[in-house]
Design an enzyme around this catalytic site. Structure first.
Site: not given
Ligand code: UD1
Length: 427
Positions: A22-23, A117, A122, A307, A399
């Site tokens: 998925k990711n 969410c 996030r 995850d 999902r």
């Molecule tokens: C992706 C995965 C999700 C997984 C996560 C961490 C997908 C579609 N989803 O989510 O399944 O749990 O990686 O391995 O690939 N953050 C900020 N600012 C930003 C971006 C992120 O503060 O601009 C924080 C988020 O709030 C969170 C952390 O960084 O606490 C990790 O987020 P991130 O690595 O971006 O995860 P996702 O890409 O949302």
């Protein structure tokens, strides 16, 4: 709405075919926006998040055809509306991944802020700062991010945190920028490498994906191609826990052990035997089992994946002694804990740490799914709970897991899905 009903107590046995990731699929579908020609993707999982991404691409004006059997073709020639609405983004945060590709190809993008969410606030600040480093002009208006740039320019950006989504968004945008971009402190998840491989397949030049420094040489144009998505390491990990929990004999594949190394290290610490067959790309858990408590800390790849935190916790719930789980990625990712306690688990939360005291057995109850991985953990707990466990709101599982209950039933679980009359609107 559907529910899943599990009668616990069966040992699982057999082989599980792991679906496409998925990711990896979500960013690669977004990256199809970068291609001038038709993109054909294989091994796409048939899950709700992918349907959401198809909906996002279609509202942009893309032509997306689901050919069945995991094949999706995308043609983005007719994209004429570079806008992702709140209604779509709120159901799936990964919709934000269209921001970079839209900006790079259309010169403008309007994408709803995802908002809070279930597993935390996030924010997307890192995505935005990275795009600004490529010369984008970004403002927030009425809950939408509006990004503009006539042509992005290669730049240097060091991420304050190795965000998976931000690494992907910036990498995609930089692929069509004028000049070379150096991204530092990048996320190293295997799905990032899969995205980079896809971009290279459509004519891009991304070097260093999977390390903390990625170099992206911007191109004037990218083309159509065919690409097969990598298998889902989180699904594989989930089924390995299911096999171990039930003291069964379960083989998952295709899966590369290197993508699950830190998880496998913890399985080993938890007293689970496994064998890796590199040639066949399979991993097998098998008896005898002598479970032991573990200390788990989630972190960015290559460390333990957030995850898989909820799923492994079900094993600790029935393991004598105290296990601790430290969640460092998301601030609200213990929503499975209260529900596991309804099944008889003894778990206390202390800030970002969950302390799990093993109990002899769990007993079936009605529980509510809250997010994707938490819901999977509840079904796993149901596999060993005495009696009947009913998991409501299984749309969360849909999902991210393809035919979850069918795959478990094939391994011998006593599990069915039916319509949840109590939670469905009256006709
Ligand atoms: C992706 C995965 C999700 C997984 C996560 C961490 C997908 C579609 N989803 O989510 O399944 O749990 O990686 O391995 O690939 N953050 C900020 N600012 C930003 C971006 C992120 O503060 O601009 C924080 C988020 O709030 C969170 C952390 O960084 O606490 C990790 O987020 P991130 O690595 O971006 O995860 P996702 O890409 O949302």
């Amino acid at each position: 709405m559907d529910r899943i009903v599990v009668n616990g107590g069966r040992r699982l046995k057999g082989r599980v075919q792991i679906s496409g990731s998925k990711n990896a699929t979500l960013p690669i579908m977004a990256a199809a926006i970068l291609a001038k020609g038709r993109v054909r993707l294989d091994n796409v999982p048939n899950i709700r998040d992918i349907k959401s991404m198809v909906a996002v691409l279609r509202t942009l004006g893309a032509n997306v055809v689901n050919g069945g059997r995991g094949t999706v073709t995308i043609s983005t020639r007719r994209i004429n509306k570079p806008e992702a609405h709140y209604e779509l983004v709120k159901t799936m945060r990964a919709s934000i991944l269209v921001l970079g590709p839209l900006l790079a190809t259309q010169g403008v993008a309007r994408v709803s802020l995802p908002g809070g969410c279930a597993i935390g606030t996030r924010p997307i600040d890192i995505h935005l700062k990275g795009l600004e480093a490529l010369g984008a002009d970004i403002r927030i208006e009425e809950g939408y991010v509006i990004a503009e740039a006539e042509r992005l320019k290669g730049g240097n950006y060091k991420m304050p945190f190795a965000s998976v989504g931000a690494t992907e968004n910036i990498m995609m945008a930089a692929s069509l920028a004028d000049g070379t971009t150096i991204l530092e402190n990048c996320a190293k998840e295997p799905e990032i490498t899969d995205l980079a491989n896809f971009i290279n397949e459509i004519g891009g030049e991304v070097n260093g994906a999977g390390t903390e420094r990625i170099e992206i040489v911007g191109k004037d144009k990218l083309y159509g191609a065919s690409y097969s998505i990598m298998p889902d390491r989180i699904e594989a990990g989930t089924f390995l826990v299911a096999g171990a929990l039930t003291r069964g004999d379960v083989t998952v594949g295709p899966m590369r052990a290197e993508w699950l190394q830190s998880f496998l290290d913890k399985l080993s610490e938890a007293g689970v035997n496994f064998e890796i067959n590199d040639e066949n790309e399979t991993i097998r858990v098998f008896p005898p089992y002598e479970f032991k408590p573990v200390t788990v800390k989630t972190d960015v790849f290559p460390f333990f994946p957030t995850d898989l935190q909820a799923q492994l916790m079900t094993l600790s719930a029935i393991t004598e002694g105290e296990s601790t789980y430290h969640e460092t990625i998301f601030e609200n990712r213990f929503m499975h804990v209260a529900e596991l306690c309804r099944l008889g688990a003894d778990i206390k939360i202390d800030g970002s740490i969950a302390r799990v005291k093993g109990v002899k057995e769990l007993s079936g109850a009605e529980v509510m799914a809250s997010d994707l991985r938490a819901s999977a953990a509840l079904v796993l707990a149901g596999l060993i709970a005495k009696g009947r466990t009913v998991v409501r709101r299984v749309y969360h599982i849909d999902r991210g897991y393809e035919r979850f209950e069918e795959k478990l039933a094939k391994l011998g679980a006593n599990i069915i899905r039916d319509r949840d009359a109590a939670n469905s609107p009256k006709k």
